[in-house]
Design a protein around this motif. Structure first.
Motif, PDB file in Angstrom:
ATOM      1  N   LYS A 266     -69.803 -20.089  50.867  1.00  0.00           N
ATOM      2  CA  LYS A 266     -70.847 -18.913  50.546  1.00  0.00           C
ATOM      3  C   LYS A 266     -70.655 -17.993  48.970  1.00  0.00           C
ATOM      4  O   LYS A 266     -70.237 -17.592  49.424  1.00  0.00           O
ATOM      5  CB  LYS A 266     -70.226 -18.303  51.778  1.00  0.00           C
ATOM      6  N   GLY A 267     -71.989 -17.940  48.711  1.00  0.00           N
ATOM      7  CA  GLY A 267     -72.174 -17.352  48.170  1.00  0.00           C
ATOM      8  C   GLY A 267     -71.945 -17.707  46.867  1.00  0.00           C
ATOM      9  O   GLY A 267     -72.010 -18.649  46.696  1.00  0.00           O
ATOM     10  N   GLY A 275     -67.716 -18.797  47.102  1.00  0.00           N
ATOM     11  CA  GLY A 275     -69.045 -19.238  46.541  1.00  0.00           C
ATOM     12  C   GLY A 275     -68.956 -18.924  44.913  1.00  0.00           C
ATOM     13  O   GLY A 275     -69.315 -18.874  44.240  1.00  0.00           O
ATOM     14  N   GLY A 276     -68.331 -17.211  44.780  1.00  0.00           N
ATOM     15  CA  GLY A 276     -68.100 -16.372  43.617  1.00  0.00           C
ATOM     16  C   GLY A 276     -67.347 -16.159  43.094  1.00  0.00           C
ATOM     17  O   GLY A 276     -67.833 -15.791  41.893  1.00  0.00           O
ATOM     18  N   LYS A 371     -59.154 -24.201  56.627  1.00  0.00           N
ATOM     19  CA  LYS A 371     -59.935 -25.274  57.859  1.00  0.00           C
ATOM     20  C   LYS A 371     -61.359 -24.947  57.864  1.00  0.00           C
ATOM     21  O   LYS A 371     -62.658 -25.785  58.270  1.00  0.00           O
ATOM     22  CB  LYS A 371     -59.534 -24.557  59.259  1.00  0.00           C
ATOM     23  N   ASP A 372     -62.340 -23.931  56.499  1.00  0.00           N
ATOM     24  CA  ASP A 372     -63.231 -22.876  57.223  1.00  0.00           C
ATOM     25  C   ASP A 372     -63.883 -22.195  55.163  1.00  0.00           C
ATOM     26  O   ASP A 372     -63.817 -21.717  55.222  1.00  0.00           O
ATOM     27  CB  ASP A 372     -63.360 -22.193  58.178  1.00  0.00           C
ATOM     28  N   ARG A 373     -64.490 -23.764  54.802  1.00  0.00           N
ATOM     29  CA  ARG A 373     -64.363 -22.631  53.517  1.00  0.00           C
ATOM     30  C   ARG A 373     -65.435 -22.302  53.397  1.00  0.00           C
ATOM     31  O   ARG A 373     -65.613 -21.469  51.877  1.00  0.00           O
ATOM     32  CB  ARG A 373     -63.902 -24.202  52.440  1.00  0.00           C
ATOM     33  N   GLY A 374     -66.439 -22.798  53.930  1.00  0.00           N
ATOM     34  CA  GLY A 374     -67.683 -21.983  54.098  1.00  0.00           C
ATOM     35  C   GLY A 374     -67.654 -20.985  55.014  1.00  0.00           C
ATOM     36  O   GLY A 374     -68.848 -19.927  54.696  1.00  0.00           O
ATOM     37  N   GLN A 375     -66.885 -20.238  55.075  1.00  0.00           N
ATOM     38  CA  GLN A 375     -66.960 -18.907  55.893  1.00  0.00           C
ATOM     39  C   GLN A 375     -67.282 -18.917  56.891  1.00  0.00           C
ATOM     40  O   GLN A 375     -68.661 -18.169  57.148  1.00  0.00           O
ATOM     41  CB  GLN A 375     -66.930 -17.933  54.734  1.00  0.00           C
ATOM     42  N   ARG A 376     -67.658 -19.586  57.799  1.00  0.00           N
ATOM     43  CA  ARG A 376     -68.487 -19.411  59.493  1.00  0.00           C
ATOM     44  C   ARG A 376     -68.278 -19.228  60.233  1.00  0.00           C
ATOM     45  O   ARG A 376     -69.111 -18.986  60.978  1.00  0.00           O
ATOM     46  CB  ARG A 376     -69.067 -21.259  59.301  1.00  0.00           C
TER      47      ARG A 376
END
Ligand SMILES: [Ca+2]
Length: 566
Positions: A266-267, A275-276, A371-376
């Motif tokens: 994300k980001g 992501g940033g 477990k949740d690299r995508g921050q969902r």
């Protein structure tokens, strides 16, 4: 193992390249074999974090401290300046007998005492601004002198770095190569762009509707150009037989500058989400580091200075306490010596904190990153104590950093601390009808100067009472020759004034190699013109450029002012 002779150190830093812009991370849109080889032949860090934008990351790398403590609070208008009171990694290596060089984008100050040559670098070739307006043979800075670049800017920086490495091959050197791509303008040679022209990338951003494919194509081509240049550096190390005892370190300064494939994170640049902030970090040192090793622990740009000094056995004596810690124990399998800590990220109003397991984001949501690299999935209800603790420490950190940065806000620009001072348009303020050539001040010039009561000012701090010769870098249309230009400090009679008699009105640089539809970058040549000599008194003031007499349709365009202490 036996400590080898002191190793050379090469630090390659890219600009706005994301974690995902490398084939080793699974991106099949491009091929980056040379950068990938650093991971294969060295160690890769799986959870390495930088700042959300350029100048802060550079400050943290150079000083080992959180950027706000060092006076770096932004990316333009002088906010990127790293305080002279900070000890840089170059100061430390230089003191230990290394020859030091920087080739590329220096985003931590232009005027002495902020210029790279004042910060421990024996040689500097590049530009000091946050971005540059043109990438083909642009004007550059070589040890404070204005020079003309040769060819594509990243190739040119590499050429200079290669020459530096060759010249100093017999003694230890520290070579910092902060490339300025794939930061915009999205200019890249046909040789690298052809592969991507008209191609729809197979791997897309997690939200493909947000992706600008033209931008992606250009960025991918620029990343392959970086890779080609990294290959040239590695090849030269082999040829000079420096491979074994040279540390080559590679990282990026922030997330990608557009929405493109980034491992589902994300980001992007400017965000304090994964992501940033997440960057590759590869370190190759054949004499010391096991090929193909991995470090999973959370590390950051603040750790690079203490790690490189401890790896090379150089005492890291800094004037101020470091925030970073050495990750050497992680390379030596002494993980018991590594203490878990909170790694903070601040950018504008955004704030987040990372632990080995979690990230608390700017909205106070907690994510289990393993477990949740995508921050969902927000897990704060499942881990209320950790969420609460992180909110408290993040708020405290923010208060502390804001307080420490406060005295450095709005610092004037230093004049006369060195013999020659350049005050570019980016550091000035326009008044009246005058406009900037670009949205961002970084590499802009002033244009549309129409009236005699228009002016340009620079907030300055004069280091020494002396006579200064003032030169303006200008363009002037033929019908406007005869215009008088004057420079003076507000409140003082001393002034330098002269009439511009020579027209100089070149066209803007060719932008045919810029690969995106919207361009904000305009560049042209400027000519120096001596306004005369004026006496400036030590202390703070406002330097003002005016046009007391306009006889045509306007005055001049202004790129910069130079003040040479007599
Ligand atoms: Ca950047």
């Amino acid at each position: 193992m036996v400590q080898a002779e002191r190793p050379n150190v090469i630090i390659i830093l890219t600009d706005d390249q994301g974690w995902g812009d490398l084939s080793i991370h699974g991106n099949t849109n491009l091929a980056t074999p040379h950068v990938d080889s650093l991971a294969r032949d060295g160690v890769s860090f799986e959870n390495f974090y930088v700042c959300a934008v350029c100048a802060p990351t550079r400050a943290e790398f150079l000083s080992g401290r959180y950027h706000l403590r060092t006076g770096v609070g932004g990316v333009s208008r002088g906010e990127g300046r790293l305080n002279p009171g900070e000890t840089t990694i170059a100061d430390i290596f230089k003191k230990a007998g290394y020859t030091t060089g920087a080739f590329g984008k220096w985003h931590n100050g232009t005027q002495t005492p902020y210029h790279p040559n004042d910060r421990g670098f024996d040689e500097f070739y590049g530009f000091t601004s946050g971005h540059w307006g043109h990438y083909f043979s642009p004007p550059l800075d070589h040890n404070g002198r204005r020079v003309r670049g040769k060819g594509y800017v990243v190739d040119d920086f590499t050429d200079h770095a290669l020459r530096f490495i060759k010249e100093h091959r017999d003694k230890p050197f520290l070579c910092y190569i902060p490339y300025n791509t794939p930061h915009s303008p999205m200019m890249v040679d046909d040789r690298f762009y052809q592969k991507f022209e008209g191609v729809n990338p197979g791997m897309r951003h997690r939200d493909p509707a947000r992706e600008d494919v033209m931008m992606t194509r250009a960025a991918l081509a620029m990343c392959e150009n970086i890779d080609w240049n990294v290959g040239r550096i590695l090849k030269q190390l082999d040829e000079l037989k420096l491979r074994d005892n040279t540390i080559v370190l590679y990282f990026c300064d922030n997330g990608p500058n557009s929405y493109r494939w980034n491992g589902g994170m994300k980001g992007r640049k400017g965000s304090v989400d994964e992501g940033g902030l997440r960057s590759p970090l590869f370190i190759r040192w054949p004499a010391r580091i096991k090929p193909g090793s991995h470090v999973k622990q959370v590390t950051g740009a603040i750790d690079l200075l203490p790690s490189l000094t401890s790896l090379t056995g150089i005492p890291a004596r800094t004037a101020k306490p470091m925030d970073g810690v050495s990750f050497k124990p992680l390379l030596d399998n002494q993980t018991e010596l590594w203490k878990e800590r909170d790694l903070f990220s601040l950018w504008g109003k955004k704030a987040s904190v990372r632990t080995e397991r979690f990230r608390l984001d700017s909205a106070g949501k907690l994510y289990d990153i393993g477990k949740d690299r995508g921050q969902r999935i927000n897990v704060s209800a499942k881990h209320p104590a950790e969420a609460k603790r992180l909110k408290v420490v993040l708020a405290q950190h923010r208060v502390q950093m804001t307080r420490e940065y406060e005295p450095f806000k709005d610092r004037p620009f230093t004049v006369g601390y060195g013999r020659s001072t350049t005050l570019p348009a980016r550091d000035g303020i326009e008044h009246g009808s005058i406009e900037r050539s670009a949205k961002a001040p970084n590499n802009s010039f002033f244009k549309n100067w129409k009236n005699e009561d228009d002016s340009i000012t620079w907030k300055v701090d004069i280091g020494q009472t002396a006579a200064y010769e003032a030169t303006v870098y200008y363009t002037c249309a033929k019908q406007n020759t005869g215009v008088r230009i004057r420079i003076a400090l507000d409140g003082y009679k001393a002034a330098a004034e002269a009439e511009i008699t020579q027209a100089f009105d070149p066209p803007l640089y060719d932008k045919s190699k810029e690969r995106v539809a919207k361009s904000h970058y305009f560049q042209k040549d400027f000519k120096p013109f001596k306004l005369g000599t004026l006496r400036l008194k030590k202390g703070k003031g406002l330097l003002r450029l005016t046009a007391p007499k306009i006889i045509g349709t306007g005055a001049i365009d202004v790129h910069s002012i130079r003040l040479d202490r007599k």
